[in-house]
Design a protein around this motif. Structure first.
Motif, PDB file in Angstrom:
ATOM      1  N   ASP A 166       8.209  -8.096 -15.567  1.00  0.00           N
ATOM      2  CA  ASP A 166       7.828  -9.452 -15.177  1.00  0.00           C
ATOM      3  C   ASP A 166       8.995 -10.263 -14.646  1.00  0.00           C
ATOM      4  N   GLY A 167       9.811  -9.621 -13.849  1.00  0.00           N
ATOM      5  CA  GLY A 167      10.938 -10.295 -13.206  1.00  0.00           C
ATOM      6  C   GLY A 167      11.516  -9.439 -12.107  1.00  0.00           C
ATOM      7  N   GLY A 168      12.724  -9.735 -11.673  1.00  0.00           N
ATOM      8  CA  GLY A 168      13.390  -8.992 -10.620  1.00  0.00           C
ATOM      9  C   GLY A 168      14.132  -7.787 -11.161  1.00  0.00           C
ATOM     10  N   CYS A 169      15.057  -7.275 -10.358  1.00  0.00           N
ATOM     11  CA  CYS A 169      15.778  -6.046 -10.715  1.00  0.00           C
ATOM     12  C   CYS A 169      16.661  -6.204 -11.955  1.00  0.00           C
ATOM     13  N   SER A 170      16.980  -7.434 -12.334  1.00  0.00           N
ATOM     14  CA  SER A 170      17.840  -7.655 -13.500  1.00  0.00           C
ATOM     15  C   SER A 170      17.045  -7.819 -14.787  1.00  0.00           C
ATOM     16  N   VAL A 171      15.725  -7.680 -14.700  1.00  0.00           N
ATOM     17  CA  VAL A 171      14.869  -7.883 -15.869  1.00  0.00           C
ATOM     18  C   VAL A 171      14.165  -6.569 -16.202  1.00  0.00           C
ATOM     19  N   ASP A 172      14.148  -6.216 -17.473  1.00  0.00           N
ATOM     20  CA  ASP A 172      13.641  -4.924 -17.905  1.00  0.00           C
ATOM     21  C   ASP A 172      12.358  -5.097 -18.724  1.00  0.00           C
ATOM     22  N   ASP A 173      11.694  -3.975 -18.971  1.00  0.00           N
ATOM     23  CA  ASP A 173      10.500  -3.973 -19.822  1.00  0.00           C
ATOM     24  C   ASP A 173      10.818  -3.521 -21.245  1.00  0.00           C
ATOM     25  N   TYR A 174      12.119  -3.442 -21.582  1.00  0.00           N
ATOM     26  CA  TYR A 174      12.601  -3.043 -22.902  1.00  0.00           C
ATOM     27  C   TYR A 174      12.299  -1.568 -23.220  1.00  0.00           C
ATOM     28  N   VAL A 175      12.143  -0.763 -22.182  1.00  0.00           N
ATOM     29  CA  VAL A 175      11.882   0.663 -22.348  1.00  0.00           C
ATOM     30  C   VAL A 175      12.909   1.431 -21.537  1.00  0.00           C
ATOM     31  N   ASP A 176      13.624   2.357 -22.173  1.00  0.00           N
ATOM     32  CA  ASP A 176      14.733   3.058 -21.521  1.00  0.00           C
ATOM     33  C   ASP A 176      14.307   3.986 -20.398  1.00  0.00           C
ATOM     34  N   ASP A 177      13.171   4.682 -20.565  1.00  0.00           N
ATOM     35  CA  ASP A 177      12.854   5.744 -19.608  1.00  0.00           C
ATOM     36  C   ASP A 177      11.895   5.332 -18.504  1.00  0.00           C
ATOM     37  N   THR A 178      11.647   4.025 -18.343  1.00  0.00           N
ATOM     38  CA  THR A 178      10.892   3.543 -17.187  1.00  0.00           C
ATOM     39  C   THR A 178      11.876   2.951 -16.187  1.00  0.00           C
ATOM     40  N   PRO A 179      11.758   3.302 -14.903  1.00  0.00           N
ATOM     41  CA  PRO A 179      12.714   2.805 -13.911  1.00  0.00           C
ATOM     42  C   PRO A 179      12.648   1.287 -13.756  1.00  0.00           C
ATOM     43  N   ILE A 180      13.794   0.684 -13.489  1.00  0.00           N
ATOM     44  CA  ILE A 180      13.845  -0.744 -13.195  1.00  0.00           C
ATOM     45  C   ILE A 180      13.100  -1.005 -11.891  1.00  0.00           C
ATOM     46  N   SER A 181      12.307  -2.075 -11.869  1.00  0.00           N
ATOM     47  CA  SER A 181      11.590  -2.445 -10.651  1.00  0.00           C
ATOM     48  C   SER A 181      11.602  -3.959 -10.516  1.00  0.00           C
ATOM     49  N   ASP A 182      11.180  -4.433  -9.357  1.00  0.00           N
ATOM     50  CA  ASP A 182      11.228  -5.875  -9.101  1.00  0.00           C
ATOM     51  C   ASP A 182       9.852  -6.509  -8.985  1.00  0.00           C
ATOM     52  N   GLY A 183       8.802  -5.732  -9.234  1.00  0.00           N
ATOM     53  CA  GLY A 183       7.470  -6.295  -9.134  1.00  0.00           C
ATOM     54  C   GLY A 183       6.406  -5.230  -9.284  1.00  0.00           C
ATOM     55  N   PRO A 184       5.145  -5.646  -9.386  1.00  0.00           N
ATOM     56  CA  PRO A 184       4.055  -4.695  -9.576  1.00  0.00           C
ATOM     57  C   PRO A 184       3.726  -3.929  -8.308  1.00  0.00           C
ATOM     58  N   ASN A 185       3.037  -2.810  -8.485  1.00  0.00           N
ATOM     59  CA  ASN A 185       2.477  -2.040  -7.378  1.00  0.00           C
ATOM     60  C   ASN A 185       0.959  -2.161  -7.403  1.00  0.00           C
ATOM     61  N   TYR A 186       0.333  -1.924  -6.261  1.00  0.00           N
ATOM     62  CA  TYR A 186      -1.105  -2.139  -6.105  1.00  0.00           C
ATOM     63  C   TYR A 186      -1.742  -0.973  -5.382  1.00  0.00           C
ATOM     64  N   ALA A 187      -3.074  -0.932  -5.412  1.00  0.00           N
ATOM     65  CA  ALA A 187      -3.845   0.108  -4.742  1.00  0.00           C
ATOM     66  C   ALA A 187      -3.389   1.479  -5.239  1.00  0.00           C
ATOM     67  N   CYS A 188      -3.143   2.431  -4.337  1.00  0.00           N
ATOM     68  CA  CYS A 188      -2.669   3.765  -4.704  1.00  0.00           C
ATOM     69  C   CYS A 188      -1.423   4.076  -3.889  1.00  0.00           C
ATOM     70  N   PRO A 189      -0.249   3.670  -4.375  1.00  0.00           N
ATOM     71  CA  PRO A 189       0.978   3.817  -3.589  1.00  0.00           C
ATOM     72  C   PRO A 189       1.352   5.283  -3.385  1.00  0.00           C
ATOM     73  N   GLU A 190       2.012   5.543  -2.279  1.00  0.00           N
ATOM     74  CA  GLU A 190       2.551   6.875  -2.039  1.00  0.00           C
ATOM     75  C   GLU A 190       3.823   7.068  -2.851  1.00  0.00           C
ATOM     76  N   TYR A 191       4.076   8.323  -3.193  1.00  0.00           N
ATOM     77  CA  TYR A 191       5.331   8.662  -3.855  1.00  0.00           C
ATOM     78  C   TYR A 191       6.279   9.272  -2.825  1.00  0.00           C
ATOM     79  N   PRO A 192       7.552   8.845  -2.813  1.00  0.00           N
ATOM     80  CA  PRO A 192       8.143   7.835  -3.689  1.00  0.00           C
ATOM     81  C   PRO A 192       7.973   6.421  -3.148  1.00  0.00           C
ATOM     82  N   THR A 193       7.820   5.487  -4.064  1.00  0.00           N
ATOM     83  CA  THR A 193       7.890   4.064  -3.763  1.00  0.00           C
ATOM     84  C   THR A 193       9.176   3.552  -4.396  1.00  0.00           C
TER      85      THR A 193
END
Length: 359
Positions: free
Chosen positions: A283-310
């Motif tokens: 729920d923030g930008g690249c400097s904000v985490d979800d408090y989980v070590d093994d999920t990649p840092i991201s800057d926002g939600p994804n929608y629909a069915c994104p292609e990999y890699p996003t």
């Protein structure tokens, strides 16, 4: 992003290992870093979500806005959530002493009252579910629809989603089995002419025309009703008022229905919040985490069915995680560290220990 921080300080814990005679044989210091912890969030990401999707009538999840409201209405909630997070990080640190969750912006905080060392509960978990249905006409939400939702929860929290075979190789070793079984305990029904219940928990109060919760210390309460505003669902994080603890799902997105959000994954996502998971992007930008070590840092939600890699914030997004905003058919995994984070709730002094404690 606007954030409000508690005053935080790093805390040193002494973890003592004992031999069979109870004699201390090692003593290690584990630092529990709470410097990144925050509770209030900015709602701009949800506004952006509507614009990105091109579907201005869809709001995938209203949980963080609901949290902001509850924090404003309950002065002690911020401290309770801090204590739960401290307990969670202590639990994680004792199970995985080489690292602690976090990674967001720094802050300061006062020490909480240190909880006792949590005793893990590693066995299978059974969670009885009460489904509270508020419908415009009798049978609008069928028993089959309810049963399909229970089946979907059991599929997702036991790593039985067939789409999990699509997980990319870089994330394949991180897929978790929560080992949680949901059982349908009771269905409470009420008919109402109300077409929109909103997000202020009116559906959870009989005085406001809704249905009161059933013993939230031993049952997961799910309210099914027309929320309105295009909102699919919202949840209450651990620590909130007991009378409103649970999740709310809009009628058309509960269980097997139809459409991109018609495979019951809204409930999986919201139960993830109920089990203390944040959104995958924190729920923030690249400097904000979800408090989980093994999920990649991201800057926002994804929608629909994104292609990999996003790609976001220099790494590949885990778009298929249940805590993102993608279509139901395109979310199909929790991670090992998400599972560990949730398991802390069921430890001996965890917030949801009553679900595994027979006393």
């Amino acid at each position: 992003m606007k954030q409000y921080f508690l005053k935080i300080a790093s805390i040193l814990l002494l973890v003592t290992a004992c031999n069979n005679n109870g004699i201390d044989i090692t003593q290690d210091q584990i630092e529990i870093d709470m410097s990144d912890f925050f509770v209030y969030t900015d709602n701009d990401t949800d506004v952006t979500s509507k614009q990105i999707q091109g579907k201005r009538n869809i709001e995938p999840c209203y949980t963080m806005q609901n949290l902001n409201r509850l924090l404003n209405e309950n002065p002690g909630l911020e401290k309770r959530m801090y204590d739960i997070e401290y307990h969670t990080r202590k639990f994680i640190a004792t199970k995985k002493p080489t690292g602690t969750p976090g990674g967001g912006p720094p802050g300061n905080n006062e020490d909480p009252d240190p909880p006792s060392n949590p005793i893990p509960y590693d066995g299978p978990i059974t969670i009885p579910v009460v489904v509270n249905v508020i419908e415009n006409s009798e049978g609008q939400v069928s028993d089959a629809q309810i049963n399909s939702q229970i089946a979907i929860l059991n599929e997702d929290f036991n790593n039985l989603n067939p789409n999990t075979s699509k997980v990319p190789n870089e994330f394949a070793s991180l897929v978790a089995n929560y080992n949680i079984t949901f059982t349908l305990s009771k269905i409470s029904r009420k008919t109402s002419s109300k077409n929109s219940w909103g997000t202020r928990d009116a559906m959870k109060s009989s005085k406001k025309g809704g249905i009161d919760a059933t013993d939230t210390s031993h049952y997961l309460n799910i309210w099914v009703c027309e929320i309105g505003g295009g909102i699919l669902g919202y949840a209450q994080f651990p620590g909130g008022p007991t009378s409103t603890d649970g999740v709310v799902i809009s009628t058309n997105y509960f269980g097997e229905t139809s459409g991109a959000y018609g495979d019951g994954r809204t409930a999986t996502h919201e139960v993830g919040h109920w089990l203390n998971l944040r959104h995958i992007w924190g729920d923030g930008g690249c400097s904000v985490d979800d408090y989980v070590d093994d999920t990649p840092i991201s800057d926002g939600p994804n929608y629909a069915c994104p292609e990999y890699p996003t790609v976001a914030c220099g790494s590949n997004d885990m778009t298929m995680n249940y805590m993102d905003y993608v279509y139901d058919d395109c979310m199909y995994m929790f991670t090992v560290d998400q599972h560990t984070r949730s398991r802390a709730l069921f430890a001996s002094d965890g917030f949801r220990s009553s679900f595994v404690n027979s006393n």
